[in-house]
Design a protein around this motif. Sequence first.
Motif, PDB file in Angstrom:
ATOM      1  N   ARG A 259       7.085  18.216  -5.392  1.00 41.33           N
ATOM      2  CA  ARG A 259       5.824  17.689  -5.932  1.00 41.33           C
ATOM      3  C   ARG A 259       5.845  16.187  -6.167  1.00 41.33           C
ATOM      4  N   ARG A 260       6.940  15.686  -6.687  1.00 38.97           N
ATOM      5  CA  ARG A 260       6.984  14.271  -7.066  1.00 38.97           C
ATOM      6  C   ARG A 260       7.365  13.337  -5.918  1.00 38.97           C
ATOM      7  N   THR A 261       7.888  13.885  -4.824  1.00 37.40           N
ATOM      8  CA  THR A 261       8.247  13.047  -3.685  1.00 37.40           C
ATOM      9  C   THR A 261       6.979  12.608  -2.962  1.00 37.40           C
ATOM     10  N   THR A 262       6.956  11.351  -2.560  1.00 37.00           N
ATOM     11  CA  THR A 262       5.844  10.822  -1.774  1.00 37.00           C
ATOM     12  C   THR A 262       6.360  10.384  -0.406  1.00 37.00           C
ATOM     13  N   MET A 263       5.450  10.154   0.487  1.00 33.59           N
ATOM     14  CA  MET A 263       5.827   9.615   1.798  1.00 33.59           C
ATOM     15  C   MET A 263       6.444   8.231   1.636  1.00 33.59           C
ATOM     16  N   ASP A 264       5.982   7.480   0.648  1.00 32.51           N
ATOM     17  CA  ASP A 264       6.587   6.173   0.372  1.00 32.51           C
ATOM     18  C   ASP A 264       8.051   6.325  -0.033  1.00 32.51           C
ATOM     19  N   ASP A 265       8.360   7.370  -0.813  1.00 31.25           N
ATOM     20  CA  ASP A 265       9.755   7.615  -1.204  1.00 31.25           C
ATOM     21  C   ASP A 265      10.629   7.867   0.028  1.00 31.25           C
ATOM     22  N   ILE A 266      10.125   8.687   0.916  1.00 30.85           N
ATOM     23  CA  ILE A 266      10.888   9.004   2.135  1.00 30.85           C
ATOM     24  C   ILE A 266      11.092   7.743   2.964  1.00 30.85           C
ATOM     25  N   ALA A 267      10.025   6.975   3.138  1.00 33.22           N
ATOM     26  CA  ALA A 267      10.112   5.732   3.914  1.00 33.22           C
ATOM     27  C   ALA A 267      11.080   4.754   3.261  1.00 33.22           C
ATOM     28  N   SER A 268      10.983   4.614   1.957  1.00 31.01           N
ATOM     29  CA  SER A 268      11.863   3.694   1.229  1.00 31.01           C
ATOM     30  C   SER A 268      13.326   4.107   1.369  1.00 31.01           C
ATOM     31  N   THR A 269      13.586   5.395   1.289  1.00 30.37           N
ATOM     32  CA  THR A 269      14.956   5.897   1.440  1.00 30.37           C
ATOM     33  C   THR A 269      15.506   5.568   2.826  1.00 30.37           C
ATOM     34  N   MET A 270      14.629   5.605   3.818  1.00 24.46           N
ATOM     35  CA  MET A 270      15.041   5.265   5.191  1.00 24.46           C
ATOM     36  C   MET A 270      15.081   3.767   5.436  1.00 24.46           C
ATOM     37  N   GLY A 271      14.378   3.003   4.605  1.00 26.50           N
ATOM     38  CA  GLY A 271      14.286   1.569   4.832  1.00 26.50           C
ATOM     39  C   GLY A 271      13.283   1.214   5.910  1.00 26.50           C
ATOM     40  N   VAL A 272      12.234   2.027   6.039  1.00 25.13           N
ATOM     41  CA  VAL A 272      11.194   1.786   7.042  1.00 25.13           C
ATOM     42  C   VAL A 272       9.827   1.855   6.359  1.00 25.13           C
ATOM     43  N   SER A 273       8.799   1.583   7.120  1.00 25.50           N
ATOM     44  CA  SER A 273       7.438   1.681   6.578  1.00 25.50           C
ATOM     45  C   SER A 273       6.987   3.142   6.574  1.00 25.50           C
ATOM     46  N   ARG A 274       5.996   3.424   5.753  1.00 26.75           N
ATOM     47  CA  ARG A 274       5.442   4.768   5.688  1.00 26.75           C
ATOM     48  C   ARG A 274       4.862   5.164   7.049  1.00 26.75           C
ATOM     49  N   SER A 275       4.227   4.226   7.738  1.00 30.79           N
ATOM     50  CA  SER A 275       3.649   4.550   9.052  1.00 30.79           C
ATOM     51  C   SER A 275       4.734   4.946  10.054  1.00 30.79           C
ATOM     52  N   ALA A 276       5.932   4.407   9.908  1.00 29.28           N
ATOM     53  CA  ALA A 276       7.037   4.794  10.789  1.00 29.28           C
ATOM     54  C   ALA A 276       7.421   6.256  10.559  1.00 29.28           C
ATOM     55  N   VAL A 277       7.363   6.707   9.318  1.00 28.96           N
ATOM     56  CA  VAL A 277       7.690   8.105   9.007  1.00 28.96           C
ATOM     57  C   VAL A 277       6.636   9.026   9.610  1.00 28.96           C
TER      58      VAL A 277
END
Length: 185
Positions: free
Chosen positions: A23-41
């Motif tokens: 619930r608390r994870t966002t696409m921004d979190d995933i992108a940030s963890t990867m070091g990429v932009s959200r659009s890349a995810v």
Amino acid sequence: MGADRLTEVLDAAYECLTRYGVRRTTMDDIASTMGVSRSAVYQYVRNKDDAFQRVAARLHERALERARRAAAAEDVPYARRVSGVLAAKLDLALRLAGDSPHTAELLDGKGRRFGGLCARFGADLRGLLVGLFTEAGTVDGVAPAEAADICLALVVGLEDVPDARRLLGPAADALVAGLLGEESR
């Protein structure tokens, strides 16, 4: 390269899951963890639900593949093969429970998000066990499907027990010996 990048996305999604939960994870979190932009995810997954579905599917498929290998090991006694199938299920549950309290969501067979995946995984494991008990034969009064259900219940019972991995071997040996009977050992 695409498959490698998808793997990175799923690894990042799992890392976020362990920290924040679904619930608390966002696409921004995933992108940030990867070091990429959200659009890349978004090039690899539709949304966070898609990412978590793929993470769960990947984990369940790996466990199922391990169970299939154990069941197919024809040079191994039936009791060991059954135990190998059960170990695949138990190891998945213990791994997820050990990684984070949030990762247990991936095993929630009653939950809306992962229930279907968990049900298919359980049905596949049950099918492997029914096949093994059908080949080996079971004691009078116990059908192969019943033997499979009993074995799966053992694993579910061990999932919350301290030292479950150590207990699985002797528990499965005793249970399977009783289900197969003396002639099948």
